[in-house]
Design an enzyme around this catalytic site. Sequence first.
Site, PDB file in Angstrom:
ATOM      1  CB  ALA A  60      -2.728   6.326  24.205  1.00 29.43           C
ATOM      2  CB  VAL A  61      -1.791   5.797  18.528  1.00 24.55           C
ATOM      3  CG1 VAL A  61      -1.501   6.549  17.233  1.00 24.55           C
ATOM      4  CG2 VAL A  61      -0.614   4.897  18.916  1.00 24.55           C
ATOM      5  NE  ARG A  88      -6.673   0.298  10.002  1.00 26.22           N
ATOM      6  CZ  ARG A  88      -6.551  -0.962  10.462  1.00 26.22           C
ATOM      7  NH1 ARG A  88      -6.585  -1.203  11.736  1.00 26.22           N
ATOM      8  NH2 ARG A  88      -6.396  -1.959   9.618  1.00 26.22           N
ATOM      9  N   GLY A  93       1.320   2.454  11.750  1.00 24.42           N
ATOM     10  CA  GLY A  93       2.511   1.804  12.277  1.00 24.42           C
ATOM     11  C   GLY A  93       3.032   2.372  13.585  1.00 24.42           C
ATOM     12  CD  GLU A 104      -3.847  -6.654  32.826  1.00 24.59           C
ATOM     13  OE1 GLU A 104      -3.469  -5.478  32.652  1.00 24.59           O
ATOM     14  OE2 GLU A 104      -3.339  -7.392  33.678  1.00 24.59           O
ATOM     15  CG  ASN A 154      -8.866  -1.668  21.694  1.00 23.40           C
ATOM     16  OD1 ASN A 154      -8.785  -1.640  20.469  1.00 23.40           O
ATOM     17  ND2 ASN A 154      -8.167  -0.868  22.487  1.00 23.40           N
ATOM     18  CE1 TYR A 178      -0.307  -4.605  22.350  1.00 23.49           C
ATOM     19  CE2 TYR A 178      -2.628  -4.723  22.863  1.00 23.49           C
ATOM     20  CZ  TYR A 178      -1.426  -4.051  22.918  1.00 23.49           C
ATOM     21  OH  TYR A 178      -1.346  -2.833  23.547  1.00 23.49           O
TER      22      TYR A 178
END
Length: 166
Positions: A82-83, A89, A91, A115, A120, A127
Site C-alpha cells: 500500500a502507498v 507513481r 517509485g 494475488e 487494479n 508487477y
Amino acid sequence: MAADSVIIEPATVDVLDEVLAIEQACFSAPWTRKMLAAELSGNQFAHFLIAKCLDPHSGALVISGYFCYWIVFEELRLMNLAVLAPFRRGGVASKLVCTAIRAGLERGANRAMLEVRASNQEARALYERLGFRQTATRTRYYVKPEEDAVLMELAPLEVSALCGQP
C-alpha cells in the site's frame, strides 16, 4: 519524487498506527490492527517494510507506504502493498517490491507469487514491468466489492532492470 529519495527500512511495532492508517486509506476491506500486528511480530515467515518520503507540504519525513511479504522456503509471497495516494507513481511501490525480491533471493527463494484485484490496473502494470506474468484467476476472491483476483508469478525469481542497483 525520485525513487532514490525513497527510504526503505524494516517496520517495527512502533509504526503500527501509521501502517494501519495507510491500510485503511488504501483498501476497501483493510486488514485489522490485530492482523497487522500478527504479521509484524507473530509470523515467522512475514517480513514488513516501510517506505519513507519527504512530505511536499511539511518537508517532514513521513511513512508513505508499506509492504508485507512472506518468504516460505523457496517462495516469496507478496501479501499486502500500500502507498498513500500523494506518493503514488513516484517509485515507492517498485522500490518496496524490489527490496523484497532481493531479500527473497538472499534467502533462497526461486519464485514469487501474488494475488491482485482484477480492476487494479496500476498494480498489475507495475508487477508486469517487474517481470510477473498472469497465471490464473480466482473468481470472487475479494470482497467489498466482490471481485476476481488475478494470480501472478515471477519464476524464476530475478531482479528486474527496473529495480536498478541495490
